[in-house]
Motif scaffolding. Structure first.
Motif, PDB file in Angstrom:
ATOM      1  N   GLY A   1      -4.287  -4.771   2.502  1.00  0.00           N
ATOM      2  CA  GLY A   1      -4.680  -5.396   1.247  1.00  0.00           C
ATOM      3  C   GLY A   1      -3.644  -5.279   0.159  1.00  0.00           C
ATOM      4  O   GLY A   1      -2.701  -4.477   0.230  1.00  0.00           O
ATOM      5  N   VAL A   2      -3.844  -6.071  -0.903  1.00  0.00           N
ATOM      6  CA  VAL A   2      -2.866  -6.179  -1.982  1.00  0.00           C
ATOM      7  C   VAL A   2      -2.674  -4.850  -2.713  1.00  0.00           C
ATOM      8  O   VAL A   2      -1.560  -4.489  -3.091  1.00  0.00           O
ATOM      9  CB  VAL A   2      -3.278  -7.279  -2.977  1.00  0.00           C
ATOM     10  N   GLU A   3      -3.743  -4.110  -2.914  1.00  0.00           N
ATOM     11  CA  GLU A   3      -3.635  -2.853  -3.650  1.00  0.00           C
ATOM     12  C   GLU A   3      -2.709  -1.869  -2.939  1.00  0.00           C
ATOM     13  O   GLU A   3      -1.919  -1.181  -3.586  1.00  0.00           O
ATOM     14  CB  GLU A   3      -5.022  -2.229  -3.845  1.00  0.00           C
ATOM     15  N   GLU A   4      -2.816  -1.795  -1.621  1.00  0.00           N
ATOM     16  CA  GLU A   4      -1.939  -0.896  -0.865  1.00  0.00           C
ATOM     17  C   GLU A   4      -0.482  -1.361  -0.934  1.00  0.00           C
ATOM     18  O   GLU A   4       0.440  -0.548  -0.987  1.00  0.00           O
ATOM     19  CB  GLU A   4      -2.393  -0.817   0.595  1.00  0.00           C
ATOM     20  N   TYR A   5      -0.283  -2.664  -0.946  1.00  0.00           N
ATOM     21  CA  TYR A   5       1.077  -3.185  -1.100  1.00  0.00           C
ATOM     22  C   TYR A   5       1.657  -2.790  -2.455  1.00  0.00           C
ATOM     23  O   TYR A   5       2.830  -2.443  -2.574  1.00  0.00           O
ATOM     24  CB  TYR A   5       1.093  -4.709  -0.949  1.00  0.00           C
TER      25      TYR A   5
END
Length: 364
Positions: free
Chosen positions: A339-343
């Protein structure tokens, strides 16, 4: 009488190589094609070999005396106190159309045991000139010899100046050549100057002497591409130049993956995140880690300890230039599929480590 063998008419070069070796060991002069013309060879162990090459050189002022080798590691046996710049250039220039003048003004290493004029061959006060041809036949021949050979590099256009019988055996080929000829570089410690311009221009050569940074992860689609793009952007800002000017400023920044499939794009999440910072990763194509890439680099920076261990298990000699991105020993986790948050967490983590790295590099 001179014997001529056309390599283009031979399917198996085994017999030709055997003949060439036997002729050289018998004290004969053998001519082979190389990427900058032809290479005239004789063995330093044969009395009169250097004198005969000297007579040939007198007839062709453009001829360049060299010591011809098959592999860059051989140079350690014939030149003393070589600098790190010599080793860097030998990795990046050889085999190829570049000769390096290195060492001191006296015969060094095994060359001190050569007889007569051979001891002074390709030697002046600045050192001796060494070369490794890229041409397959020539390089294979040199590998079959027990010692480097005395050589003369001559442009093909100058061969007509030589009288009949100037060589004992000539191998010909329609192999394409660099018309600009051999580039000769005088290396003195960590400094160099072009002694002779040739196939490799001054600008191209300055790029060869620069620092190469390689960021390594697994697939080369998330972490290492972000590290490459961010670090290149930081360097350009520090040097107050455009991103595409870094190469001319002496810096190459690339990335690769230990299990990368060639040509894959960067992950959409990584591209979108860096686009927010004005960094375009849309043209990224993944590349696998190769032995050549690792040995040509100056700084190998891995995302995890496992990446570093994998490289050093294969090439323990690279320990001095292979490090984890994090100084604290912490791995940068792979955000793929998370997901975007982990990126974003991954991007911020990489960016922080890169700022520390840049500060460290600036202070050395």
């Amino acid at each position: 009488m001179t014997q001529t063998i056309n390599l283009d008419e031979i399917n198996d070069e085994t017999d030709a190589l055997r003949v060439a070796v036997s002729q050289l060991e018998a004290g004969k002069v053998v001519v082979v094609p190389v990427e900058v013309g032809v290479l005239v060879l004789a063995l330093p162990s044969q009395l009169g070999a250097a004198s005969r090459l000297t007579e040939i050189a007198k007839a062709v002022p453009e001829a360049i005396p060299v010591v011809a080798m098959a592999h860059r590691s051989v140079i350690d046996d014939y030149a003393d106190n070589l600098s790190t710049l010599v080793y860097k250039l030998s990795r990046r220039c050889w085999p190829g159309p570049v000769a390096l003048r290195v060492g001191g003004g006296q015969p060094e290493g095994f060359s001190a045991d050569w007889s007569g004029d051979a001891r002074e061959w390709a030697l002046n006060a600045s050192g001796r000139v060494f070369a490794i041809p890229r041409s397959n036949f020539s390089n294979t021949l040199l590998k079959r010899l027990s010692t480097p050979a005395l050589g003369l590099v001559i442009p093909q256009t100058e061969l007509e100046r030589l009288d009949a019988g100037w060589a004992d055996l000539i191998f010909s080929s329609r192999e394409e050549v660099y018309e600009e000829g051999l580039t000769v570089v005088d290396v003195d410690g960590q400094n160099y100057q072009l002694e002779r311009a040739g196939a490799v221009t001054k600008l191209s050569f300055s790029r060869l002497t620069g620092e190469v940074y390689v960021f390594v992860c697994t697939g080369n689609t998330c972490r290492s591409p972000m590290a490459e793009a961010l670090f290149r952007n930081m360097l350009a800002q520090q040097m107050q130049c455009a991103d595409d000017e870094l190469l001319d400023r002496g810096y190459t920044v690339i990335s690769a993956g230990l299990a990368a499939y060639p040509g894959s794009p960067a992950s959409p999440e990584a591209v979108a995140l860096l686009k927010e910072q004005g960094i375009d990763m849309s043209s990224h194509e993944s590349r696998p880690v190769t032995e050549e890439l690792l040995f040509h680099s100056d700084h190998i920076i891995t995302m995890t300890q496992n990446h570093r261990d994998a490289i050093l298990n294969a090439f323990p000699e690279l320990a001095g230039k292979t490090r984890l991105l994090s100084d604290s020993g912490k791995d940068v986790s792979d955000p793929i599929g998370a997901g975007v948050e982990e990126y974003e967490i991954c991007r911020n983590e990489i960016e922080g480590y890169l700022r520390l790295l840049l500060d460290q590099q600036s202070s050395t």
